[in-house]
Design a protein around this motif. Structure first.
Motif, PDB file in Angstrom:
ATOM      1  N   ARG A   5      30.133  43.382  31.799  1.00 58.96           N
ATOM      2  CA  ARG A   5      29.788  43.177  33.204  1.00 58.96           C
ATOM      3  C   ARG A   5      30.284  44.358  34.009  1.00 58.96           C
ATOM      4  O   ARG A   5      31.458  44.716  33.938  1.00 58.96           O
ATOM      5  N   ALA A  15      40.834  40.982  39.190  1.00 61.29           N
ATOM      6  CA  ALA A  15      41.158  40.831  37.765  1.00 61.29           C
ATOM      7  C   ALA A  15      42.376  41.665  37.347  1.00 61.29           C
ATOM      8  O   ALA A  15      42.680  41.740  36.150  1.00 61.29           O
ATOM      9  N   THR A  18      45.000  40.335  34.724  1.00 61.10           N
ATOM     10  CA  THR A  18      44.454  40.297  33.363  1.00 61.10           C
ATOM     11  C   THR A  18      44.301  41.709  32.809  1.00 61.10           C
ATOM     12  O   THR A  18      44.637  41.976  31.651  1.00 61.10           O
ATOM     13  N   LEU A  54      33.803  45.365  32.494  1.00 60.43           N
ATOM     14  CA  LEU A  54      34.649  44.342  31.888  1.00 60.43           C
ATOM     15  C   LEU A  54      33.948  43.825  30.644  1.00 60.43           C
ATOM     16  O   LEU A  54      32.744  43.549  30.671  1.00 60.43           O
ATOM     17  N   GLU A  56      33.837  40.684  28.239  1.00 66.32           N
ATOM     18  CA  GLU A  56      34.246  39.277  28.321  1.00 66.32           C
ATOM     19  C   GLU A  56      33.780  38.517  27.089  1.00 66.32           C
ATOM     20  O   GLU A  56      32.685  38.744  26.586  1.00 66.32           O
ATOM     21  N   PRO A  58      34.655  34.497  26.379  1.00 67.39           N
ATOM     22  CA  PRO A  58      34.258  34.735  27.763  1.00 67.39           C
ATOM     23  C   PRO A  58      35.395  35.277  28.627  1.00 67.39           C
ATOM     24  O   PRO A  58      35.160  35.777  29.718  1.00 67.39           O
ATOM     25  N   GLU A  59      36.667  35.194  28.165  1.00 73.27           N
ATOM     26  CA  GLU A  59      37.763  35.782  28.932  1.00 73.27           C
ATOM     27  C   GLU A  59      37.680  37.305  28.820  1.00 73.27           C
ATOM     28  O   GLU A  59      37.053  37.837  27.906  1.00 73.27           O
ATOM     29  N   ILE A  60      38.295  38.007  29.734  1.00 75.09           N
ATOM     30  CA  ILE A  60      38.293  39.470  29.713  1.00 75.09           C
ATOM     31  C   ILE A  60      39.130  39.952  28.530  1.00 75.09           C
ATOM     32  O   ILE A  60      40.296  39.568  28.392  1.00 75.09           O
TER      33      ILE A  60
END
Length: 183
Positions: A5, A15, A18, A54, A56, A58-60
Motif C-alpha cells: 500500500r 503507523a 509499528t 507499507l 501488509e 494483514p499487519e504491517i
C-alpha cells in the motif's frame, strides 16, 4: 499474502510505532538510539514528495520510504558534498540534482527473504519524476546490498563514514525508471 500500500505522510505518521518496531527488529540498534530514529522518521515525512510503501500481511511487516532530495536536508547535503569532493561537481549534480532519496527499506526478520523488499522498492520508485534514486547501505556483503545491486543500483562511493559515525557505508544510485522486475 502480502499487500503493498502506497501511503503519504499522514498514514506513515499514524503507523510510526509499528514502523519503528520493524526497524528495531531488522536493524537491532541500541535501544537508546530509537527515540532519535523516531524523530528523524517523523521529520522525513515533512520532506517534499514523501511517499511510503507499507507491506501488509494483514499487519504491517515492512516499509520503505523516500522523498525528493533538496539542499538543506542533512543526508542530501553531506553525501552530495562528499561525492563532489571524491568524483567532481558534474557527477554529484548528475546523481543528486534530481533524486529520489530512499531513506529506509526494512522488512521484519520473520518475513525477510520473500521478495518483499524488492516489491517495496519497485513500488516506491514507480511513477516517480526524478531522474535518479540514491540511498546508503552498510558497505558489506549484506542481503540488502545484494538486492540493491540486483535492482540496478551501482556504487557511487564506498568506505563512506557519516560525520560523527564509525561504520562504513556505500552510497549507491540508479537511473529511474527502474527496469521492470524479473519474474
Amino acid at each position: 499474502m502480502i499487500q503493498l500500500r502506497r501511503v503519504g505522510p499522514d498514514r506513515f505518521i499514524a503507523a510510526l510505532d509499528t514502523v519503528l518496531t520493524i526497524y528495531a527488529a531488522a536493524m537491532r540498534p541500541p535501544p537508546d538510539q530509537l527515540p532519535g530514529r523516531l524523530a528523524i522518521m517523523r521529520n522525513h515525512a515533512t520532506y517534499p514528495d514523501f511517499v511510503c510503501m507499507l507491506a501488509e500481511a494483514p499487519e504491517i511487516v515492512g516499509f520503505a520510504y523516500g522523498f525528493h532530495g533538496t539542499p538543506g536536508q542533512w543526508w542530501h547535503d553531506v553525501v552530495r558534498r562528499a561525492l563532489r569532493d571524491r568524483a567532481g561537481a558534474p557527477i554529484a549534480e548528475n546523481w543528486f540534482g534530481d533524486a529520489l532519496e530512499i531513506a529506509e527499506v526494512h522488512v521484519h526478520p520473520d518475513h525477510q527473504g520473500k521478495g518483499i523488499g524488492r516489491q517495496m522498492l519497485h513500488g516506491l520508485c514507480e511513477g516517480r519524476r526524478e531522474r535518479t534514486a540514491v540511498l546508503s547501505t552498510h558497505d558489506a556483503p549484506t542481503a540488502a546490498r545484494h538486492l540493491y545491486r540486483d535492482i540496478g543500483f551501482v556504487d557511487l562511493m564506498t568506505e563512506f563514514v557519516f560525520p560523527g559515525g564509525y561504520e562504513d557505508y556505500a552510497i549507491a544510485g540508479t537511473a529511474l525508471p527502474l527496469s521492470p522486475p524479473v519474474g
